[in-house]
Every structure is written in structure tokens, then in C-alpha cells.
Write a protein that holds these residues in place. Structure first.
Motif, PDB file in Angstrom:
ATOM      1  N   GLU A 476       7.934  -1.516   4.565  1.00 12.80           N
ATOM      2  CA  GLU A 476       8.155  -0.100   4.826  1.00 12.80           C
ATOM      3  C   GLU A 476       8.986   0.583   3.751  1.00 12.80           C
ATOM      4  OE1 GLU A 476       9.531   2.760   8.603  1.00 12.80           O
ATOM      5  OE2 GLU A 476       9.859   0.597   8.684  1.00 12.80           O
ATOM      6  N   ALA A 477       9.676  -0.188   2.922  1.00 16.42           N
ATOM      7  CA  ALA A 477      10.439   0.395   1.816  1.00 16.42           C
ATOM      8  C   ALA A 477       9.531   1.020   0.772  1.00 16.42           C
ATOM      9  CB  ALA A 477      11.327  -0.672   1.155  1.00 16.42           C
ATOM     10  N   THR A 478       8.254   0.657   0.791  1.00  8.81           N
ATOM     11  CA  THR A 478       7.291   1.202  -0.169  1.00  8.81           C
ATOM     12  C   THR A 478       6.526   2.358   0.459  1.00  8.81           C
ATOM     13  OG1 THR A 478       5.445  -0.244   0.458  1.00  8.81           O
ATOM     14  CG2 THR A 478       7.021  -1.095  -1.144  1.00  8.81           C
ATOM     15  N   GLY A 479       5.848   3.129  -0.380  1.00  7.43           N
ATOM     16  CA  GLY A 479       5.073   4.263   0.125  1.00  7.43           C
ATOM     17  C   GLY A 479       3.662   4.258  -0.433  1.00  7.43           C
ATOM     18  N   GLY A 480       2.763   4.939   0.282  1.00 11.27           N
ATOM     19  CA  GLY A 480       1.421   5.143  -0.223  1.00 11.27           C
ATOM     20  C   GLY A 480       0.335   4.350   0.463  1.00 11.27           C
ATOM     21  N   ILE A 481       0.668   3.195   1.010  1.00  5.08           N
ATOM     22  CA  ILE A 481      -0.366   2.339   1.589  1.00  5.08           C
ATOM     23  C   ILE A 481      -1.038   3.010   2.784  1.00  5.08           C
ATOM     24  CG2 ILE A 481      -0.782   0.183   2.842  1.00  5.08           C
ATOM     25  CD1 ILE A 481       1.285  -1.149   1.046  1.00  5.08           C
ATOM     26  N   HIS A 482      -0.246   3.634   3.656  1.00  8.22           N
ATOM     27  CA  HIS A 482      -0.783   4.159   4.914  1.00  8.22           C
ATOM     28  C   HIS A 482      -1.174   5.628   4.850  1.00  8.22           C
ATOM     29  CE1 HIS A 482       0.389   0.393   6.746  1.00  8.22           C
ATOM     30  NE2 HIS A 482       1.602   0.554   6.248  1.00  8.22           N
ATOM     31  N   GLY A 483      -0.839   6.312   3.768  1.00  8.86           N
ATOM     32  CA  GLY A 483      -1.177   7.724   3.681  1.00  8.86           C
ATOM     33  C   GLY A 483      -0.456   8.540   4.725  1.00  8.86           C
ATOM     34  N   ALA A 484      -1.188   9.372   5.465  1.00  7.86           N
ATOM     35  CA  ALA A 484      -0.581  10.287   6.419  1.00  7.86           C
ATOM     36  C   ALA A 484      -0.256   9.640   7.757  1.00  7.86           C
ATOM     37  CB  ALA A 484      -1.499  11.487   6.655  1.00  7.86           C
ATOM     38  N   SER A 485      -0.840   8.487   8.045  1.00  4.95           N
ATOM     39  CA  SER A 485      -0.600   7.867   9.347  1.00  4.95           C
ATOM     40  C   SER A 485      -0.916   6.380   9.298  1.00  4.95           C
ATOM     41  CB  SER A 485      -1.461   8.545  10.423  1.00  4.95           C
ATOM     42  OG  SER A 485      -1.238   7.965  11.692  1.00  4.95           O
ATOM     43  N   ARG A 486       0.003   5.572   9.809  1.00  6.71           N
ATOM     44  CA  ARG A 486      -0.210   4.125   9.866  1.00  6.71           C
ATOM     45  C   ARG A 486      -0.917   3.755  11.159  1.00  6.71           C
ATOM     46  NH1 ARG A 486       2.175  -0.080  12.350  1.00  6.71           N
ATOM     47  NH2 ARG A 486       4.105   0.979  12.947  1.00  6.71           N
ATOM     48  N   LEU A 487      -1.946   2.944  11.060  1.00  8.42           N
ATOM     49  CA  LEU A 487      -2.598   2.425  12.253  1.00  8.42           C
ATOM     50  C   LEU A 487      -1.709   1.386  12.923  1.00  8.42           C
ATOM     51  CD1 LEU A 487      -6.379   1.890  11.396  1.00  8.42           C
ATOM     52  CD2 LEU A 487      -5.330   3.680  12.776  1.00  8.42           C
ATOM     53  N   GLY A 488      -1.802   1.315  14.248  1.00  8.45           N
ATOM     54  CA  GLY A 488      -1.038   0.326  14.987  1.00  8.45           C
ATOM     55  C   GLY A 488      -1.326  -1.079  14.510  1.00  8.45           C
ATOM     56  N   ALA A 489      -0.294  -1.923  14.488  1.00  7.76           N
ATOM     57  CA  ALA A 489      -0.370  -3.335  14.108  1.00  7.76           C
ATOM     58  C   ALA A 489      -0.518  -3.555  12.612  1.00  7.76           C
ATOM     59  CB  ALA A 489      -1.505  -4.049  14.852  1.00  7.76           C
ATOM     60  N   CYS A 490      -0.487  -2.472  11.830  1.00  5.17           N
ATOM     61  CA  CYS A 490      -0.598  -2.627  10.377  1.00  5.17           C
ATOM     62  C   CYS A 490       0.761  -2.755   9.689  1.00  5.17           C
ATOM     63  CB  CYS A 490      -1.402  -1.473   9.779  1.00  5.17           C
ATOM     64  SG  CYS A 490      -3.153  -1.548  10.211  1.00  5.17           S
ATOM     65  N   ALA A 491       1.857  -2.568  10.416  1.00  4.68           N
ATOM     66  CA  ALA A 491       3.177  -2.770   9.823  1.00  4.68           C
ATOM     67  C   ALA A 491       3.415  -4.255   9.571  1.00  4.68           C
ATOM     68  CB  ALA A 491       4.271  -2.205  10.729  1.00  4.68           C
ATOM     69  N   VAL A 492       3.056  -5.094  10.548  1.00  7.26           N
ATOM     70  CA  VAL A 492       3.197  -6.542  10.353  1.00  7.26           C
ATOM     71  C   VAL A 492       2.289  -6.991   9.222  1.00  7.26           C
ATOM     72  CG1 VAL A 492       3.022  -8.819  11.418  1.00  7.26           C
ATOM     73  CG2 VAL A 492       3.792  -6.869  12.784  1.00  7.26           C
ATOM     74  N   ALA A 493       1.049  -6.493   9.233  1.00  4.28           N
ATOM     75  CA  ALA A 493       0.105  -6.848   8.170  1.00  4.28           C
ATOM     76  C   ALA A 493       0.665  -6.488   6.806  1.00  4.28           C
ATOM     77  CB  ALA A 493      -1.233  -6.138   8.408  1.00  4.28           C
ATOM     78  N   GLU A 494       1.127  -5.240   6.662  1.00  3.81           N
ATOM     79  CA  GLU A 494       1.683  -4.802   5.385  1.00  3.81           C
ATOM     80  C   GLU A 494       2.911  -5.620   5.008  1.00  3.81           C
ATOM     81  OE1 GLU A 494       3.785  -0.838   3.417  1.00  3.81           O
ATOM     82  OE2 GLU A 494       3.788  -1.149   5.577  1.00  3.81           O
ATOM     83  N   GLY A 495       3.831  -5.780   5.954  1.00  3.31           N
ATOM     84  CA  GLY A 495       5.079  -6.476   5.648  1.00  3.31           C
ATOM     85  C   GLY A 495       4.862  -7.896   5.180  1.00  3.31           C
ATOM     86  N   VAL A 496       4.046  -8.637   5.915  1.00  3.39           N
ATOM     87  CA  VAL A 496       3.825 -10.048   5.572  1.00  3.39           C
ATOM     88  C   VAL A 496       3.055 -10.179   4.259  1.00  3.39           C
ATOM     89  CG1 VAL A 496       2.776 -12.219   6.313  1.00  3.39           C
ATOM     90  CG2 VAL A 496       3.943 -10.768   7.981  1.00  3.39           C
ATOM     91  N   VAL A 497       1.984  -9.419   4.111  1.00  7.25           N
ATOM     92  CA  VAL A 497       1.153  -9.554   2.906  1.00  7.25           C
ATOM     93  C   VAL A 497       1.901  -9.090   1.664  1.00  7.25           C
ATOM     94  CG1 VAL A 497      -0.956  -8.819   1.741  1.00  7.25           C
ATOM     95  CG2 VAL A 497      -1.016  -9.377   4.177  1.00  7.25           C
ATOM     96  N   THR A 498       2.522  -7.918   1.708  1.00  4.53           N
ATOM     97  CA  THR A 498       3.225  -7.430   0.514  1.00  4.53           C
ATOM     98  C   THR A 498       4.501  -8.211   0.259  1.00  4.53           C
ATOM     99  OG1 THR A 498       4.433  -5.686   1.717  1.00  4.53           O
ATOM    100  CG2 THR A 498       2.277  -5.108   0.777  1.00  4.53           C
ATOM    101  N   GLY A 499       5.155  -8.687   1.329  1.00  2.00           N
ATOM    102  CA  GLY A 499       6.335  -9.529   1.139  1.00  2.00           C
ATOM    103  C   GLY A 499       5.980 -10.811   0.413  1.00  2.00           C
ATOM    104  N   ARG A 500       4.916 -11.458   0.855  1.00  3.16           N
ATOM    105  CA  ARG A 500       4.469 -12.688   0.190  1.00  3.16           C
ATOM    106  C   ARG A 500       4.075 -12.410  -1.263  1.00  3.16           C
ATOM    107  NH1 ARG A 500      -0.173 -15.552   2.875  1.00  3.16           N
ATOM    108  NH2 ARG A 500       0.555 -17.278   1.582  1.00  3.16           N
ATOM    109  N   ASN A 501       3.408 -11.289  -1.463  1.00  2.00           N
ATOM    110  CA  ASN A 501       2.986 -10.914  -2.816  1.00  2.00           C
ATOM    111  C   ASN A 501       4.196 -10.760  -3.740  1.00  2.00           C
ATOM    112  OD1 ASN A 501       0.638 -10.006  -4.506  1.00  2.00           O
ATOM    113  ND2 ASN A 501       1.813  -8.115  -4.614  1.00  2.00           N
ATOM    114  N   ALA A 502       5.215 -10.040  -3.266  1.00  3.52           N
ATOM    115  CA  ALA A 502       6.424  -9.847  -4.063  1.00  3.52           C
ATOM    116  C   ALA A 502       7.140 -11.166  -4.310  1.00  3.52           C
ATOM    117  CB  ALA A 502       7.361  -8.863  -3.350  1.00  3.52           C
ATOM    118  N   GLY A 503       7.235 -11.989  -3.270  1.00  2.00           N
ATOM    119  CA  GLY A 503       7.926 -13.274  -3.420  1.00  2.00           C
ATOM    120  C   GLY A 503       7.236 -14.196  -4.396  1.00  2.00           C
ATOM    121  N   ARG A 504       5.921 -14.257  -4.324  1.00  2.00           N
ATOM    122  CA  ARG A 504       5.145 -15.134  -5.215  1.00  2.00           C
ATOM    123  C   ARG A 504       5.284 -14.700  -6.669  1.00  2.00           C
ATOM    124  NH1 ARG A 504       0.963 -15.088  -2.426  1.00  2.00           N
ATOM    125  NH2 ARG A 504       0.108 -13.123  -3.204  1.00  2.00           N
TER     126      ARG A 504
END
Length: 517
Positions: A476-504
Motif C-alpha cells: 500500500e506504500a506504492t501507488g498506481g496499481i489499483h487506479g481509482a478503486s481497489r477490488l476486494g482481496a487484492c490488497a493481500v495479492a498486491e502486498g505478497v507479490v510486490t513484497g516478494r518482488n522487492a525482497g528478491r
């Protein structure tokens, strides 16, 4: 004047001068570090390869992935407990192509999920980052299972998704993800530090982020508590600091209508200071005025509460929402969050005061709602044996309510909602009670805006659009992925996927030599 005071004075002067030049339209060449005064210390109190700021979905995913990549990792969090908003999140993750979908015969595809998120985001999404997230959900779901996360054995349908693709932890809480990850992180040697507040970035003379100045032993929200220390990061700093939904003053700068009269589902520490520190060294803030309201909340309790899970699991997929003045539906209960929240917020009287709608379903619809008993205990969710009784409890016209339920049942039989075009995969007949209901009113829930990153999770500079060396961000510290509205259950998806991406990616950096004091 002390050396630190001189530095702060210089930084303010640079910022003031830069803004003045911008205001007069003067052209100036700016590098990725031009607005930040170098503040390189001769040595650090502690040094690791990777520092992760924040311990939610993105932070813990980044920390674990970096550790699995061979890096030494420190996680810091300003709060007395780890997890932030992620711990009180509903624990639901949108996954395209999960094994549970396949077992249920549900056909899904990454491109379909991308299209659903683009539609909800009104086309404002960063498409490349969106694809990165959607493409990583299935593999990241399995990765979470390998780290001890347990999902319920069925797939759910959340609003705005064209098909069922949502998995949820058995706890119906983000704690079912955070706790296993923290356990594994500690077992793998990740250094977990709470009550450590980030004060500022430390950069070398080329503008590379090489560490943080922090307050260790910090007591939120007492600003000057704790001891100042300097932590070095050989490979990089990953910002996983979440949004600012509980920072009323700052969120009102973006959306003045989101004042203190509107409650938030966020924890107390969801504030803006980490975002501001990234902006101070040149990070590009985008979509900060796109702040999501959760359309499943109740005015009869504080925070996330019990009604949110009840509405998400029971009312929206298996029931209906009506205006108490008419007893009739007024929107598509499975539209995206923005559409639903906007519709609910229109329910006001002639003095512009809220007229709280009521969402309800029957016993069959509420069968999987784990918070039902708690909601009833605290009188947030109410039970009625008949529709007449339900109408009396909430002051609704019984005849119109019964007529609306009859129309709904006809739509279910025909598998066609002619009134509002709702998807009917999870719709059920509402023919007999008992009935379970809750009043509804949106709460500030999620910030779609944050700092701009690329597909390597590198934070991009406002002027050059090039990476700020040594600085990464996720979730959630980043912007742009969800545009004007985030779909439900996509916060976990974004957090885990982008977190892993940054860590790797951060863990794979060559790293620099830093001195210990």
C-alpha cells in the motif's frame, strides 16, 4: 547550531528554493538526489544487508524472500505489535488460477483478473505493475501455504470480480497470514524489531539510500520518545509502510470530505510520515487523492468490526441491501467497492444526514459468516424471525420490503438481475427466515495512492523518473496499481507479490561496504 540542525536547515532551504524556482517556471537540471542533502555518517550503530520498514503483508513477504535469497534482514515497525493493518485485514486473497478454483471447476485466467482490476480502477491503473501482481498470485498463494498459511476449502466471490477467485484464511483474518510469516522469519534469522520508528533516510554523497536514522524504544504516538540510532543497509531499504487512512489531517489534504466524522477501518499507526520521508528525497507520489471507502462497514461499531466480515461473506454474495425508507434495493451488491460505497453515501435525508441502509440475508446465506455470533452479541447484527419483524426493527415499510424480496427471488430463479445487473453465481433464494441484518455505512479503508515504482519495485524519482538507488517499496506504500478503486482481496495479492518482488531484487544487489561504530 548543531550539525543535525544545520543539515535540517539546509534541507529546508533547498526545498524552499526548489519550490520557488518551480513556481517561477525556471528550468533546472535535477538528479535523483538533488533535493536531499547528503547525510552520510562515518559509521553506523548496526548494519545488515536489507532493512524492511513495516511488518504487514508486503513487509513480511519482502523480509522472508530477501532472507531466502541469502541476505541478512532487519524488519522495523514503529508499533508495539507487528502486522499493522494486515493483522486486522479479512485475510482474503484474490488468486487467478488457484488449485481450489481448479478443484471447483472454476475457469480463471490472469488476463481476466487484469481486466477486472482495470475496470474497477477506471483505467487509471499502472498496467505493467498490475500484470506483475496478477501473474504472481497463484505462485505466491502456494508460497504462503509453504510458510504455514491455511485457506478455507472453498472459493468466494467478492464484489467487482467477474468470477469466484477469492481465497480466505481459516481465521477470516490477516493474522492467519502474518503470524505464520513472522514465525518462519524468526526461525530463519530475520531480526524483528518493534517500537522502532523511522525518522529519515541516510544517503551517501551520490544520493544512494544506505540506511535509516531511527528512534529505538519509541512509544507511539509520542514523537520524541526513544533513542536516536543509525542503521545501515548494504543492499537497500524496502518501504512497506502501508497507507495513511488514519491520518485525518493528511487524508483531508487529498480528499477534504474525508474528515474526522468518517471512521476508518485502519489501525492507529496508519499515518503519513514514512510517505513524506520518501517524498523528501524525491519519490514521485501518485494517486494520493484516490482513497477507498469500505462499503461493508457498520456505523454501529468502531473500526473494522464484525459487520464487515458478515457483509462480505453473507450479505453481499447471498443477500440484498435496501434503503430503509423504501424497503427497496438501490445498487448492485456485487459491484466494485467504489461503486457500492458511492451508492451507499447517497442515502441521506433533507438535512444531508446519513440514512443508514440495511443489508440482510437468511440463515442459509449467513452459514459461513464467522463473526455472526459476535455481531449479535454486541447488537451490531440483529435477528428477526419474519420479514415483518425485520421491517419493524429498522422502521421499514413491510409491504414494500416483502415485494422487493419477491422480486429478488424471481431474479434468482431466472438467474438474471434485471434491476441492477448483479452477477448471480452465488445468489440464493430468500424465501424463509430467520433473517440476519446490519446497518451499513462506509469507512475509510485503503489508499490507492503512494509512491511510484517500476516492475523491479524500485522507487522512482519525481523529476527524472529513474530509480532512487537503494530504495524499494511494496504494498500500500506504492501507488498506481489499483487506479481509482481497489477490488476486494487484492490488497493481500498486491502486498505478497510486490513484497516478494522487492525482497528478491534487493537481496540480489551487490551491496556496498558500511562501517560499524
Amino acid at each position: 547550531m548543531s550539525e543535525k540542525q544545520e543539515l535540517n536547515h539546509s534541507r529546508r532551504a533547498i526545498l524552499k528554493g526548489g519550490m520557488a524556482m518551480a513556481a517561477t517556471g525556471l528550468g533546472v537540471a535535477v538528479t535523483g538526489s538533488a533535493i536531499a542533502a547528503p547525510n552520510t555518517p562515518e559509521s553506523f550503530d548496526e548494519v545488515v544487508d536489507v532493512i524492511v520498514v513495516g511488518s504487514g503483508f508486503a513487509g513480511m513477504s519482502a523480509a522472508l524472500q530477501a532472507r531466502e535469497g541469502g541476505a541478512s534482514v532487519m524488519v522495523i515497525d514503529k508499533m508495539p505489535v507487528f502486522g499493522g493493518n494486515s493483522t486486522i485485514n479479512g485475510g482474503a486473497m484474490a488468486v487467478a488460477g488457484s488449485s481450489l478454483q481448479k478443484e471447483a471447476g472454476i475457469q480463471d485466467d490472469v488476463n481476466v483478473m487484469v481486466e477486472d482490476m482495470l475496470k474497477a480502477g477506471r483505467g487509471m491503473n499502472d498496467v505493467e505493475m498490475l500484470k506483475l501482481v496478477c501473474d504472481g498470485t497463484a505462485e505466491s498463494c502456494e508460497w504462503l501455504i509453504g510458510h504455514g498459511v491455511k485457506w478455507k476449502p472453498f472459493v468466494q466471490h467478492f464484489g467487482g470480480h467477474s468470477i469466484q477467485r477469492v481465497l480466505q484464511t481459516v481465521e477470516s483474518s490477516g493474522a492467519g497470514i502474518i503470524r505464520p510469516m513472522i514465525k518462519v522469519a524468526r526461525e530463519q534469522g530475520v531480526d524483528m524489531r518493534n517500537q522502532v520508528r523511522m525518522e529519515s533516510f541516510i544517503q551517501d554523497d551520490k544520493g544512494r539510500v544506505i540506511g535509516l536514522e531511527v528512534r529505538e524504544g519509541y512509544y507511539f504516538p509520542k514523537e520524541k520518545t526513544g533513542k536516536i540510532r543509525r542503521f545501515g543497509a548494504r543492499k537497500g531499504v524496502i518501504m512497506a509502510t502501508g497507507g495513511f487512512g488514519n491520518d485525518v489531517k493528511y487524508r483531508m489534504m487529498q480528499m477534504p470530505e474525508l474528515n474526522s466524522d468518517l471512521d476508518s477501518t485502519n489501525h492507529a499507526g496508519a499515518t503519513s510520515e514514512a510517505l513524506k520521508q520518501m517524498m523528501l528525497i524525491g519519490a514521485n507520489p501518485i494517486h494520493l487523492d484516490q482513497i477507498q471507502l469500505g462499503p461493508w462497514s457498520s456505523p454501529d461499531e468502531k473500526g473494522f468490526g464484525t459487520a464487515s466480515q458478515f457483509a462480505t461473506i453473507a450479505t453481499y454474495p447471498h443477500g440484498i441491501v435496501v434503503d430503509v425508507r423504501t424497503g427497496e434495493r438501490f445498487f448492485n451488491e456485487l459491484a466494485d467497492r467504489k461503486a457500492r460505497a458511492d451508492a451507499i453515501m447517497t442515502r441521506r435525508d433533507d438535512k444531508h444526514q446519513p440514512v443508514y441502509p440495511v443489508g440482510f440475508t437468511n440463515a442459509a446465506g449467513a452459514a459461513k459468516a464467522q463473526t455472526l455470533a459476535w455481531g449479535m452479541k454486541y447488537n451490531v447484527i440483529k435477528k428477526a424471525d419474519t420479514l415483518e419483524e425485520l421491517a419493524e426493527i429498522y422502521g421499514m415499510p413491510a409491504d414494500k420490503l416483502k415485494a422487493q424480496v419477491a422480486r429478488w427471488n424471481e431474479a434468482v430463479k431466472n438467474r438474471d438481475d434485471k434491476e441492477f445487473g448483479r452477477p448471480m453465481q452465488e445468489a440464493i433464494l430468500l424465501e424463509e427466515g430467520p433473517w440476519y441484518a446490519a446497518r451499513m455505512w462506509p469507512k475509510v479503508h485503503y489508499c490507492m495512492g503512494g509512491v511510484r515504482v517500476n516492475t523491479r519495485s524500485e522507487v522512482l524519482h519525481l523529476v527524472t523518473d529513474k530509480p532512487i538507488a537503494g530504495l524499494y517499496a511494496a504494498g500500500e506504500a506504492t501507488g498506481g496499481i489499483h487506479g481509482a478503486s481497489r477490488l476486494g482481496a487484492c490488497a493481500v495479492a498486491e502486498g505478497v507479490v510486490t513484497g516478494r518482488n522487492a525482497g528478491r531484487i534487493c537481496a540480489a544487489e551487490k551491496g556496498i561496504n558500511l562501517k560499524l561504530s
